[in-house]
Design an enzyme around this catalytic site. Structure first.
Site, short mmCIF file in Angstrom:
data_model
loop_
_atom_site.label_atom_id
_atom_site.label_comp_id
_atom_site.label_asym_id
_atom_site.label_seq_id
_atom_site.Cartn_x
_atom_site.Cartn_y
_atom_site.Cartn_z
CG ASP A 123 41.40 42.88 42.68
OD1 ASP A 123 42.41 42.90 41.95
OD2 ASP A 123 40.83 43.90 43.10
CB SER A 140 41.66 45.70 40.14
OG SER A 140 40.82 46.01 41.22
#
Length: 260
Positions: free
Chosen positions: A150, A38
Site C-alpha cells: 500500500d 490505495s
C-alpha cells in the site's frame, strides 16, 4: 489549463473520491492529471479510463469488491488481493497506465527497497493492486521481482507528482477524524491511531492544494464497512458542492474555463 487532483488512501472510504469527481464533472471541470494512493488509485484508474464516477460506484455495488479476495494462509498476508484484477480487466479497456486518456500516477510502497514508487507507465492492474495492498492483511504484490504494498504506508496523500505539472491542484482526502471524548474498544483505538499516523502531514500538504475536499467525520467509518458505500459517496458529493460554492479560487477557475 492543467488541473490535477490527488486522491488519498482510505479503504472503503475511498468511494468518497467518486462523489468528489462526480461533483466536479457535473460542474464541467475535467482533470488532466490524477495521482492516487490505495483506494485513491482505484478511483483514479476508473476516472482516467473514462468511467463516469457514479458508474464507478455502481460497479463497486454490483461486484461486491471484497468477495474477490481469497485466503492466503501460511504466506505474508491473510488474504490475496490479486483476484480483484478480474474487475479491472472487465471494466477498464486499457492494459497500460500510459494508454489511459487522462494522465494517472499511482503511488505504491516498494517494500523490498523501503521507498515510495510512482507508476506512470507499465501494466495498470498490478500497479493499482500494489498501491492498495495493505500489509499484514493482503499479500505483497510482485512487480519486476520487487515486493510492493500500500502506498499509504509512506505517502497517503501523494500530491508531490502534481506540484510542478499542474496550474491548479485539488485534494480529496477521506480520513477526517472527529474529536473523540472516549474510546470503547481496542479495534477503535488502533483504527484511530492508524488514521492519525497517515494524516500526520495533512496540514502541510493541504497548504499545497488550491482547494481541499475533506468531508467531516469520514475517518470514523471502518476501512472495510462496505455497507456505508452509498452514504460515503453522497456525503462526499454534497461536501464538494458546498466547498465549490465557498471557494473563490475555484469560482475564478470556472470563470476562466468558461472563457475558453
Amino acid at each position: 489549463m492543467k488541473i490535477g487532483i490527488v486522491l488519498s488512501g482510505g479503504g472503503v472510504r475511498g468511494i468518497a473520491h467518486l462523489g468528489v469527481l462526480k461533483a466536479f464533472d457535473d460542474a464541467g471541470i475535467k482533470f488532466t492529471h490524477v495521482c492516487g494512493t490505495s483506494a485513491g488509485s482505484i478511483a483514479g484508474a476508473f476516472y482516467c479510463a473514462g468511467i463516469d464516477p457514479e458508474e464507478g460506484l455502481n460497479i463497486f455495488l454490483r461486484t461486491r469488491l471484497l468477495k474477490f479476495v481469497r485466503p492466503a494462509l501460511g504466506s505474508l498476508g491473510l488474504i490475496s488481493i490479486e483476484h480483484t484484477k478480474t474487475i479491472f480487466e472487465q471494466y477498464i479497456p486499457y492494459q497500460n497506465i500510459e494508454d489511459l486518456p487522462v494522465e494517472l500516477t499511482i503511488c505504491a510502497t516498494n517494500f523490498s527497497e523501503g521507498h515510495i514508487s510512482y507508476f506512470t507507465e507499465g501494466p495498470l492492474t498490478p500497479a493499482v493492486l500494489a498501491s492498495s495492498c495493505i500489509p499484514g492483511i493482503f499479500k505483497p504484490i510482485m512487480i519486476n521481482d520487487e515486493m510492493y504494498v500500500d502506498g499509504g504506508v509512506l505517502n497517503n496523500f501523494p500530491i508531490e507528482p502534481l506540484l510542478n505539472n499542474c496550474d491548479y491542484i485539488i485534494g480529496s482526502s477521506c480520513n477526517h477524524l472527529n474529536r473523540a471524548e472516549e474510546i470503547h474498544s481496542i479495534s477503535k483505538l488502533m483504527q484511530r491511531a492508524g488514521l492519525m499516523s497517515i494524516n500526520h502531514d495533512m496540514e502541510r500538504k493541504a497548504k499545497l492544494c488550491n482547494l481541499l475536499i475533506e468531508p467531516k467525520g469520514l475517518g470514523d467509518i471502518s476501512t472495510f464497512d462496505t455497507k456505508k458505500a452509498e452514504t460515503i459517496y453522497w456525503l462526499a458529493f454534497d461536501s464538494t458542492l458546498r466547498a465549490m460554492k465557498e471557494s473563490e479560487s475555484l469560482q475564478e477557475l470556472l470563470s476562466e474555463l468558461r472563457k475558453h
